[in-house]
Design an enzyme around this catalytic site. Structure first.
Site, PDB file in Angstrom:
ATOM      1  N   ASP A   2      68.952  80.701  10.091  1.00  0.00           N
ATOM      2  CA  ASP A   2      69.644  81.596   9.094  1.00  0.00           C
ATOM      3  C   ASP A   2      68.725  81.921   8.079  1.00  0.00           C
ATOM      4  O   ASP A   2      67.895  81.102   7.556  1.00  0.00           O
ATOM      5  CB  ASP A   2      71.016  80.957   8.245  1.00  0.00           C
ATOM      6  CG  ASP A   2      71.519  81.834   7.383  1.00  0.00           C
ATOM      7  OD1 ASP A   2      72.085  83.044   7.722  1.00  0.00           O
ATOM      8  OD2 ASP A   2      71.593  81.479   5.996  1.00  0.00           O
TER       9      ASP A   2
ATOM     10  N   GLU B  35      66.965  84.797  11.979  1.00  0.00           N
ATOM     11  CA  GLU B  35      67.763  85.796  11.322  1.00  0.00           C
ATOM     12  C   GLU B  35      66.730  86.536  10.180  1.00  0.00           C
ATOM     13  O   GLU B  35      66.391  86.094   9.659  1.00  0.00           O
ATOM     14  CB  GLU B  35      68.871  85.326  10.833  1.00  0.00           C
ATOM     15  CG  GLU B  35      69.666  86.803  10.140  1.00  0.00           C
ATOM     16  CD  GLU B  35      70.593  86.124   8.815  1.00  0.00           C
ATOM     17  OE1 GLU B  35      71.624  86.986   8.812  1.00  0.00           O
ATOM     18  OE2 GLU B  35      70.414  85.143   8.403  1.00  0.00           O
TER      19      GLU B  35
END
Length: 518
Positions: free
Chosen positions: A158, A228
């Site tokens: 993330d 990401e």
């Protein structure tokens, strides 16, 4: 489908739906337990499906034991987070910088117990870890090893560019970030500010490489690392650099953020072509066309174009990342202010919540037409189910003669065809009205007639809302050439298996069609 990416399931207060973690090596009872997880891994291996889990190394929950100890200045945790005294302006205490969080608040919160500000790029309940302290990365490595021992096949990482603010070889940059000119956005809006320091990827490359090294040393097989990222097209080099530091699939979101219903064919090609040329020869491109942070495809492009993106991205070289629900044409579920739970929406207030909340894209998956669309036996779910679930659901689409689901399955199967695996690619822009994408062994399109069936795939997309006739034969450099419809978008009403002449192809409004050699 070969891989499933699972969102955070760790113990969490759920301020940000599991991205605020109190224990990196646990499972929140809301989602099950380790027996359930072990059964999932076992079943996935039987089905030859890889399991990739969401990993959130940028921040923890403010209820994580590390943070609670950091507040009390207990060593070695006192420096695990980003703490500063702030500054005094005209006798008033103010945050160290003007940085905004992704969720449209100041990115600094005062802790009265420690008497300092801590930095948080997201909610105030998600304090950022301090990667200038090498002990933090050692903790993260231990957590990666824990999940490798549980049998997972990789990590989706993330918000990786946020790991280290500013130049990693210098101290934390206590410098204000400038504003973008002429945005007409309120000063509190995250996108009004240039992310000069708060989204500087330079420090994250070194961290990613350290994780790749640990994972490779620890594992007998290659594990996926999927960072990401959200970069603008002009920042392409920042994205591609992740390949050089151990990433398998640095998430390419240009089609999510910069391709819209009003985009031209030229603009689309300009998003695709430079990226494909920049990807290292021994690496695979990837195409994210939807995710849990952006509007669903069927809403963004309209119902008639709900199949367009899976057809386009599958024909392109590389990996396709699909957001659950898009394969059946799910749409954004309009939310009232009362129903809004997403932090950026709540922080934006009742007049602007609908511009920033991600809740509409996150409504429960529509399995069938029973209570709560089969997602739960309860009448009330964590977000309201879309009212169209009675007719738009997976069970109905499985039974239907044709549906988004059937189209999705057939399109995904194309990835096994030689033209898609190995073929060259050619884009043809027909007067900004029709996009033709050709996959075959020779981009010069020589000897098309002599190709085997698996060596030629042609995609046509009508970018207009009016019917168009296309002479594909001219672009294939043949006079007469029969082809077959492999699959077509649902609302085009073109039957798969239909034989057509390449010199006279009728494309209904907004239609997408994939053709093979007869």
């Amino acid at each position: 489908m070969t891989t499933v990416w699972i969102n955070p399931f760790y113990p969490s207060p759920m301020v940000d739906f599991g991205y605020d973690i109190t224990n990196y090596t646990g499972i929140d009872p809301l989602f099950g337990n380790f027996n359930d997880f072990d059964e999932l891994i076992k079943k996935a291996k039987i089905l030859n499906i890889k399991i990739v889990i969401d990993f959130v190394p940028n921040h923890t929950s403010d209820q994580h034991p590390w943070f609670l100890k950091s507040v009390k200045r207990i060593k070695p945790y006192d420096d695990y987070y980003v703490w500063f005294d702030g500054k005094i302006v005209n006798g008033t205490r103010q945050p160290p910088t003007n940085w905004l969080s992704v969720f449209h608040t100041l990115a600094w919160t005062w802790n009265d117990q420690r008497k300092q500000y801590y930095y948080h790029g997201f909610t105030k309940s998600q304090p950022d870890l301090n990667y200038r302290n090498p002990n933090v990365n050692e903790e993260i490595k231990k957590n990666l090893k824990f999940w490798l021992d549980k049998g997972i096949d990789g990590f989706r990482i993330d918000t990786i560019p946020s790991l280290v603010e500013g130049n990693p070889n210098e101290d934390f940059p206590l410098t204000d970030q400038p504003k973008w000119p002429n945005t007409d956005l309120p000063d509190s809006d995250y996108y009004s500010q240039v992310r000069t320091y708060s989204y500087d990827p330079r420090g994250s490359y070194k961290m990613l490489q350290s994780w790749r090294n640990v994972i490779d040393e620890y594992s007998s097989s290659r594990k996926l690392l999927i960072p990401e990222t959200y970069f603008r097209p002009e920042e392409l080099e920042k994205l591609i650099n992740y390949y050089n530091y151990g990433a398998d699939i640095p998430m390419n979101i240009v089609l999510v953020d910069f391709f819209h219903n009003s985009s031209s064919i030229s603009e689309l090609i300009e998003l695709i072509d430079p990226y494909m040329k920049a990807v290292p020869k021994d690496k695979s491109p990837n195409w994210v066309y939807g995710n849990h942070d952006r509007s669903r495809v069927a809403t963004k492009f309209g119902r008639d174009r709900a199949d367009q993106m899976i057809m386009l991205t599958t024909v392109l070289p590389g990996i396709v990342v699909v957001y659950q629900g898009d394969e059946i044409g799910m749409e954004d579920r309009p939310m009232s202010w009362k129903d809004t739970t997403d932090p950026p929406g709540c922080n934006s207030g009742p007049l602007r919540y609908n511009l920033t909340s991600r809740d509409p894209y996150r409504s429960p998956f529509q399995w069938d037409d029973t209570t709560s669309a089969g997602f739960s036996s309860n009448n009330k779910t964590w977000l309201p189910v879309h009212e169209n679930y009675k007719t738009l659901n997976l069970a109905a689409q499985k039974l239907a003669r044709n549906s988004h689901y059937h189209i999705f399955k057939k399109v995904v199967a194309l990835k096994k065809i030689r033209a898609i695996r190995e073929g060259k690619i050619k884009f043809i822009n027909v007067n900004e009205k029709v996009l033709i994408v050709i996959r075959c062994p020779d981009e010069n399109l020589e000897n098309i007639e002599s190709l085997d069936r698996d060596d030629l795939i042609v995609l046509l997309i009508n970018f207009t809302d009016t019917p168009i006739d296309v002479n594909l034969a001219d672009y294939l450099h043949v006079k007469k050439f029969n082809m077959m419809v492999y699959v077509a978008s649902l609302t085009s009403h073109i039957e798969a298996g239909t034989q057509i002449q390449a010199d006279n192809i009728y494309l209904p409004p907004a239609a997408s069609v994939i053709l093979t050699k007869l």
